[in-house]
Every structure is written in structure tokens, then in C-alpha cells.
Design a protein around this motif. Structure first.
Motif, short mmCIF file in Angstrom:
data_model
loop_
_atom_site.label_atom_id
_atom_site.label_comp_id
_atom_site.label_asym_id
_atom_site.label_seq_id
_atom_site.Cartn_x
_atom_site.Cartn_y
_atom_site.Cartn_z
N TYR B 89 0.93 -0.97 0.24
CA TYR B 89 0.45 0.10 0.13
C TYR B 89 0.79 1.55 0.16
N ASP B 90 0.84 2.12 -1.46
CA ASP B 90 1.91 3.19 -1.50
C ASP B 90 1.46 4.42 0.00
N GLU B 91 0.13 4.14 0.62
CA GLU B 91 0.53 5.71 1.64
C GLU B 91 0.32 4.90 3.05
N LEU B 92 1.45 3.89 2.56
CA LEU B 92 1.97 2.82 5.09
C LEU B 92 2.81 2.29 4.57
N SER B 93 3.40 3.19 5.20
CA SER B 93 5.25 2.91 5.20
C SER B 93 5.68 1.49 5.12
N VAL B 94 6.72 1.53 5.11
CA VAL B 94 7.49 0.08 5.35
C VAL B 94 6.72 -0.71 6.45
#
Lengths: 224, 233
Positions: B89-94
Motif C-alpha cells: 500500500y503506497d500510503e502506508l510506511s514500510v
């Protein structure tokens, strides 16, 4: 199933908190809708107060469309839909989690819109226990139906335009029942009908769509 | 049966197109199979079918003892698929991404920390949004998710793509390690020299069928761990 639902809802809400789409785009859109309704109808507050319940739920409905589309877009990243299917998460749990996250966002939005009604339309929020019950039941139904139809539309190349066509007619009973129950609570309705019947209709609608979603979401995921 | 994969006359359709057109393949547990083939040969469909993502409409198909024609969902939690996309998910951090997928796959927190450390994601990259990562860093994060899930069957589609030299070395070491521990790896790659060094066997796909079972493995591509040349049903 419930563990998976909490996990998915937490993920979706975290994404919304990070992206701020709900706060920076959907909430201003909702308030803008209220302002435009005020422009379109009449600056006379009497008209606005009488129509407040219906306008409120139309605004919620439009925002629900945005929230549902956003919830589907989140899963449209490269490989995430496959990863969800491979994860071992219960599809019913995924449905409940996604619907729950949409419901939480809508409830926050409804509080904001309620304040907008007070400030812009001069509505007196009397009968708030009935209003709260109406909001809970209607929001659950909207979120469940929206998530289900969102999954149905997500397999299509025209999903952005297909979703409103599927969802808006399906949730018409929510719009009607929630408006009537809210009017009864606010004392602005023309008919002298107890809100209990409308609340019961909202409850039945919510139960039907939550049940349908938990059953149908898995096969719909497979079709994507 | 002790085979990880057993396909016989397997047919998979993409729409009406037979992406796998009567494919026969057996992969023993602990093997590393390299799948070669031109674009559109059916490599990705084969991996997705083995993961239970594409329905098998004809023939026999068993993966890790699960009958894919009867219930392909059963095998999914036991396989790990590294596809073309990072599945993040692009909008979550690693860290948030890895935590979500690890919990979804019932991985242990200790496995998650080790996986992040292995791919160099436990330092400054830990709290960076995935949207801000380079392609190679996303690939590392996707691999870390697989490591945390500890699948029995690893399905790797162009696994070296986008990785830098260090990342490729870590990946190669990982593949050798998991197969030594008993897991099975099926990898599709166009980087034949690199992938051949990992594989114990190779097959070539064309038109949704195996056209070369590895018996004519070019010497130049022969890897150091190459063992049995053929194992096709």
C-alpha cells in the motif's frame, strides 16, 4: 473473521489518516454541498430548516459514494488484490473490515455535517437519541451496501461510473427512511409518523446487506 | 505424494485464451525450478495458477497436496507469490505494510523483524511511505513480506528485476536457504545466467506448454547446483 475485520479496518483507517483524502477532500465537499443547497433553495431559513433532514442525507449519500470509491481504489495497487486473496484472510472479514472503515469515516462526517446544519441552516438538534440511532443504522446500511456494490463494480473498466448507477437506486430506502426518522426527531416532518418504523426499516436494510456482503464478498473477490 | 507440484494436462484460460494449454509438470519438494520462455509463453499464468489465483479448468493440478480444481483457496496461505507488482500500500510506511501482511499471514513478530533486517528495511527506510521508495526498495519490501510469511512454495516472477547487486545477492542467498530448509521455489526469469545459478532444474514454456524439459540445458547456463535434468510427468 472478526480478527480479520479489525485488521483490515485498522489498515484502511490508517491509510485514510495518512492520505488525508477524507479530511482534505471529502469533508470540504460535504460542507460545500450544504452551502450549495442553501444557495439553490432559498436564503430563507424556514425552507432550509424544513428540508434539512433530506439535504443532510443526500449529502451523506454523495460522500458515501466517494468513500466507497476510495476504499476500492486503495486495493487497486499493483498486486494488492492478489495479495489479499493469498493472505489467508477470511473474505467475510475483509468485507466487514472495509465496510467498518467506511462507516467510521461516514459517522465522523455526519457529525461535521450536523454541525453544518446547525450553523448554516439554523437547525435545532432536538431528539438527538433518535438522530444518533438513525445515523448508526443508516450508516451501517450505506457502508455495507456501498462496499458490496463497490466490489461488484471494481471488476469493471468503468467502475467509477458504474458504482453510482448500482448504488444510488439500491440505497434509496436508506435515504427515505433516514430522512423520515430524522424529520420525526427534528419535528420538521409533515407526517405524524413515529420514527420507530423507519428505524426498523433501516435496521432490516443494514442486516440484509451485512449478511449479503459476508456471503458474496468472497466470490466477488475471485471475479476481480 | 511428496511432490510440491503435480500438473497433468493442465489447462487455464484467460478469458477464452488457453494461457496454459495442457501443461505437464512435476516439481519435487525442495527443488528450485527455473521457468524460461518468451513473453506471453505462460510463465506468469503458471505461477498464478500454482498460487491458486487462476482457475484450472481441465486436467489434474495438485499443489502441496491441495487439489486446485476442487478448492484452490486452500493452498493460498501456504504459498508466497512475488509478482510484477510489489503488493504494498503506497500510503502506508514500510513497517506498517509489513506489519499488516505479516499479521494477515499469521506470521510471528520475530519473523517480521528478522525479515526487515535481512533486506535493510529496519533502519531509515522503516517509517518511509512506500510511495516514496524506489522500485528496488519496493522489491525488497515485497520480498521481506514473503520472508515473514515463511511459505512452503515460493513463486517468484522475475525476482531479480529492479534489485541492485547487493539485493540480488541477498535474494540468491535467501532462495538457497529456504530450499535447504525444505521449501520449494519456482521462479520465472529472463535473467538466465543469474537464475540458472540458483536452479536445480529448468523448463521452457511456449504457447502454454513445456517445450523443453531441461534435457538440452545450454552449458553456458548450467548452474552450480543443477541436479536431475528432467522431471516432467
Amino acid at each position: 473473521m472478526w480478527r480479520d475485520a479489525v485488521l483490515v479496518a485498522g489498515k484502511d483507517l490508517r491509510i485514510e489518516a495518512r492520505s488525508r483524502v477524507a479530511t482534505n477532500q471529502v469533508a470540504p465537499f460535504a460542507l460545500l454541498v450544504l452551502v450549495l443547497f442553501a444557495f439553490a433553495l432559498d436564503p430563507d431559513r424556514g425552507v432550509l430548516t424544513r428540508a434539512a433532514a433530506g439535504l443532510f442525507w443526500v449529502a451523506v449519500l454523495l460522500c458515501a459514494l466517494l468513500a466507497v470509491q476510495r476504499a476500492q481504489t486503495v486495493e487497486a495497487g499493483e498486486g494488492t488484490a492478489d495479495a489479499l486473496r493469498l493472505s489467508g484472510l477470511d473474505p467475510a472479514g475483509i468485507f466487514l473490515g472495509k465496510a467498518g472503515a467506511v462507516a467510521v469515516q461516514l459517522l465522523v462526517l455526519e457529525v461535521l455535517l450536523g454541525l453544518g446544519l446547525v450553523v448554516l441552516y439554523g437547525v435545532d438538534l432536538a431528539g438527538y437519541p433518535v438522530l444518533a440511532a438513525t445515523a448508526l443504522a443508516a450508516t451501517l446500511g450505506l457502508a455495507a451496501a456501498g462496499t458490496l456494490y463497490g466490489a461488484l463494480a471494481s471488476g469493471s473498466r468503468v467502475r467509477e461510473t458504474l458504482l453510482p448507477l448500482l448504488l444510488l437506486p439500491a440505497v434509496a430506502p436508506v435515504l427515505i427512511a433516514a430522512t423520515r426518522a430524522s424529520e420525526a426527531a427534528l419535528g420538521t416532518g409533515g407526517l405524524d409518523v413515529a420514527p420507530g418504523d423507519w428505524l426498523a426499516l433501516l435496521g432490516v436494510f443494514s442486516v440484509v446487506y451485512v449478511a449479503a456482503g459476508t456471503v458474496a464478498f468472497g466470490p466477488l473477490m475471485e471475479e476481480q | 505424494m511428496d511432490d510440491a507440484v503435480h500438473l497433468r494436462s493442465t489447462v487455464c484460460l484467460l478469458g477464452r485464451f488457453p494461457a496454459l494449454a495442457g501443461l505437464d509438470l512435476v516439481v519435487a519438494r525442495g527443488e528450485t525450478l527455473l521457468v524460461r520462455g518468451a513473453n506471453g509463453a505462460g510463465k506468469t499464468t503458471l505461477l498464478r495458477a500454482l498460487a491458486g489465483l487462476v482457475p484450472v479448468v481441465e486436467g489434474r493440478a495438485e499443489v502441496l497436496g491441495c487439489d486446485l480444481r476442487r478448492d484452490r483457496r486452500r493452498v493460498r496461505p501456504r504459498v508466497g507469490l512475488l509478482g510484477h507488482g510489489p503488493a504494498l500500500y503506497d500510503e502506508l510506511s514500510v513497517a506498517d505494510n509489513l506489519r499488516f501482511w505479516a499479521r494477515a499471514g499469521r506470521a510471528r513478530p520475530a519473523d517480521l523483524g528478522a525479515a526487515m533486517a535481512r533486506f535493510g528495511l529496519d533502519g531509515r527506510l522503516r517509517d518511509v511511505l512506500v510511495a516514496r521508495l524506489s522500485a528496488g526498495q519496493r522489491r525488497r519490501a515485497a520480498l521481506a513480506v514473503l520472508v515473514a510469511r515463511t511459505p512452503e512454495l515460493w513463486l517468484l516472477d522475475e525476482p531479480h528485476a529492479g534489485l541492485d547487486a547487493a539485493g540480488r545477492d541477498v535474494l540468491d542467498e535467501l532462495v538457497r536457504e529456504v530450499t535447504a530448509a525444505g521449501a520449494t521455489v519456482v521462479l520465472a526469469s529472463h535473467e538466465l545466467e543469474r537464475a540458472a545459478g540458483l536452479a536445480t532444474r529448468s523448463v521452457t514454456l511456449a504457447g502454454g506448454r513445456i517445450v523443453d524439459d531441461g534435457s538440452r540445458w545450454p552449458d553456458a547456463l548450467a548452474g552450480p547446483r543443477r541436479q536431475e535434468p528432467v522431471h516432467v510427468a
